[in-house]
Design a protein around this motif. Structure first.
Motif, PDB file in Angstrom:
ATOM      1  N   GLY A  25      -3.747  -9.831   6.203  1.00  5.82           N
ATOM      2  CA  GLY A  25      -2.503  -9.178   5.828  1.00  5.82           C
ATOM      3  C   GLY A  25      -2.498  -8.572   4.448  1.00  5.82           C
ATOM      4  O   GLY A  25      -1.427  -8.283   3.887  1.00  5.82           O
ATOM      5  N   GLU A  26      -3.679  -8.331   3.864  1.00  6.45           N
ATOM      6  CA  GLU A  26      -3.726  -7.801   2.496  1.00  6.45           C
ATOM      7  C   GLU A  26      -3.140  -6.398   2.392  1.00  6.45           C
ATOM      8  O   GLU A  26      -2.702  -5.988   1.313  1.00  6.45           O
ATOM      9  N   PHE A  27      -3.121  -5.657   3.479  1.00  7.95           N
ATOM     10  CA  PHE A  27      -2.616  -4.288   3.432  1.00  7.95           C
ATOM     11  C   PHE A  27      -1.208  -4.167   4.019  1.00  7.95           C
ATOM     12  O   PHE A  27      -0.679  -3.069   4.133  1.00  7.95           O
ATOM     13  N   ASP A  28      -0.627  -5.302   4.390  1.00  5.95           N
ATOM     14  CA  ASP A  28       0.736  -5.286   4.924  1.00  5.95           C
ATOM     15  C   ASP A  28       1.753  -5.194   3.791  1.00  5.95           C
ATOM     16  O   ASP A  28       1.481  -5.646   2.673  1.00  5.95           O
ATOM     17  N   PRO A  29       2.927  -4.630   4.064  1.00  4.15           N
ATOM     18  CA  PRO A  29       3.999  -4.661   3.054  1.00  4.15           C
ATOM     19  C   PRO A  29       4.354  -6.108   2.719  1.00  4.15           C
ATOM     20  O   PRO A  29       4.317  -6.986   3.594  1.00  4.15           O
ATOM     21  N   PRO A  30       4.677  -6.420   1.454  1.00  5.58           N
ATOM     22  CA  PRO A  30       5.001  -7.796   1.055  1.00  5.58           C
ATOM     23  C   PRO A  30       6.072  -8.433   1.923  1.00  5.58           C
ATOM     24  O   PRO A  30       6.043  -9.644   2.162  1.00  5.58           O
ATOM     25  N   ALA A  31       7.010  -7.625   2.406  1.00  2.00           N
ATOM     26  CA  ALA A  31       8.098  -8.181   3.225  1.00  2.00           C
ATOM     27  C   ALA A  31       7.586  -8.766   4.531  1.00  2.00           C
ATOM     28  O   ALA A  31       8.259  -9.601   5.149  1.00  2.00           O
ATOM     29  N   MET A  32       6.405  -8.334   4.963  1.00  2.00           N
ATOM     30  CA  MET A  32       5.836  -8.845   6.212  1.00  2.00           C
ATOM     31  C   MET A  32       4.998 -10.111   5.990  1.00  2.00           C
ATOM     32  O   MET A  32       4.561 -10.728   6.962  1.00  2.00           O
ATOM     33  N   ASN A  33       4.772 -10.464   4.751  1.00  2.00           N
ATOM     34  CA  ASN A  33       3.927 -11.616   4.437  1.00  2.00           C
ATOM     35  C   ASN A  33       4.802 -12.843   4.169  1.00  2.00           C
ATOM     36  O   ASN A  33       5.474 -12.910   3.141  1.00  2.00           O
ATOM     37  N   PRO A  34       4.819 -13.814   5.060  1.00  4.63           N
ATOM     38  CA  PRO A  34       5.695 -14.976   4.866  1.00  4.63           C
ATOM     39  C   PRO A  34       5.322 -15.827   3.662  1.00  4.63           C
ATOM     40  O   PRO A  34       6.132 -16.607   3.176  1.00  4.63           O
TER      41      PRO A  34
END
Length: 228
Positions: free
Chosen positions: A67-76
């Motif tokens: 998830g390193e390239f996911d938006p922060p909001a998607m990272n629990p």
């Protein structure tokens, strides 16, 4: 590999590493890295563009799965802070892991565990360079912990219902300046002596080896004085 004389230059190292299947270099803080020579190796024909793509692909596949390239909001995990990491549940689990990882090599006369009901009348002394020095308790590649969460042996033992006193003898693991009088005075009337010795990153770590396995400096002398 230069240090082991397997290659002579960083360019040779880059080529040999990629041919061997290596796709990651741990060189944080180095301005001249081995991987900086990959474009040169590619231009000279020592490696192919397809090989380069084959080496890079699993790295980015893993990073995407993490998830390193996911938006922060998607990272629990992005919203976690010390209130979660240092919650009572997590601290209790950490304590349980520490207790269950102890290795007891010898237990003469059933000395351990100390019985809580006997401690109020006991004088317990903790000595040694590792007894109350938070800085030396963590090994190579350890995180940087919050000081208020660090329990040195002295701090931990002081939570027991016993009369606890402390004498370092020497302040650092190298133990070059040792106060025998300090240790002897502390252990003279003790019922229980806890000796905290070791090495730590001051003495050994990656790329910093020791010539022998002896206790550093005067630590052996400190141990002998403490158990006389």
């Amino acid at each position: 590999m230069l240090g082991h004389h397997y290659t002579r230059t960083f360019l040779e190292t880059a080529v040999a590493s990629m041919n061997a299947g290596c796709n990651l270099e741990l060189s944080y803080g180095m301005r001249n890295n081995v991987f900086m020579h990959i474009p040169e190796a590619l231009a000279m024909g020592n490696i192919t563009l397809q090989m380069l793509r084959d080496r890079v692909r699993p790295l980015f596949y893993t990073r995407m799965r993490l998830g390193e390239f996911d938006p922060p909001a998607m990272n629990p995990y992005a919203a976690l802070n010390l209130s979660a990491v240092q919650s009572p549940e997590h601290r209790n689990l950490s304590l349980e892991a520490a207790v269950k990882s102890f290795v007891l090599l010898k237990n003469v006369r059933g000395m351990l565990p100390l019985q809580a009901q006997d401690l109020p009348s006991k004088r317990l002394v903790v000595v040694g360079p590792f007894a109350d020095n938070p800085r030396v308790l963590f090994g190579d590649y350890a995180p940087v912990p919050e000081p208020r969460y660090i329990y040195t042996p002295r701090r931990g033992l002081e939570t027991l219902p016993a009369n606890v006193s402390f004498a370092a003898g020497c302040r650092e693991p190298q133990c070059q300046q040792y106060s025998r009088a300090e240790v002897m005075s502390a252990v003279g009337a003790a019922d229980v002596v806890v000796v905290c010795l070791g090495t730590g990153t001051d003495v050994e770590m990656e790329a910093k080896d020791r010539r022998d396995l002896s206790l550093p400096g005067h630590q052996l002398e400190l141990l002998q004085d403490a158990v006389r």
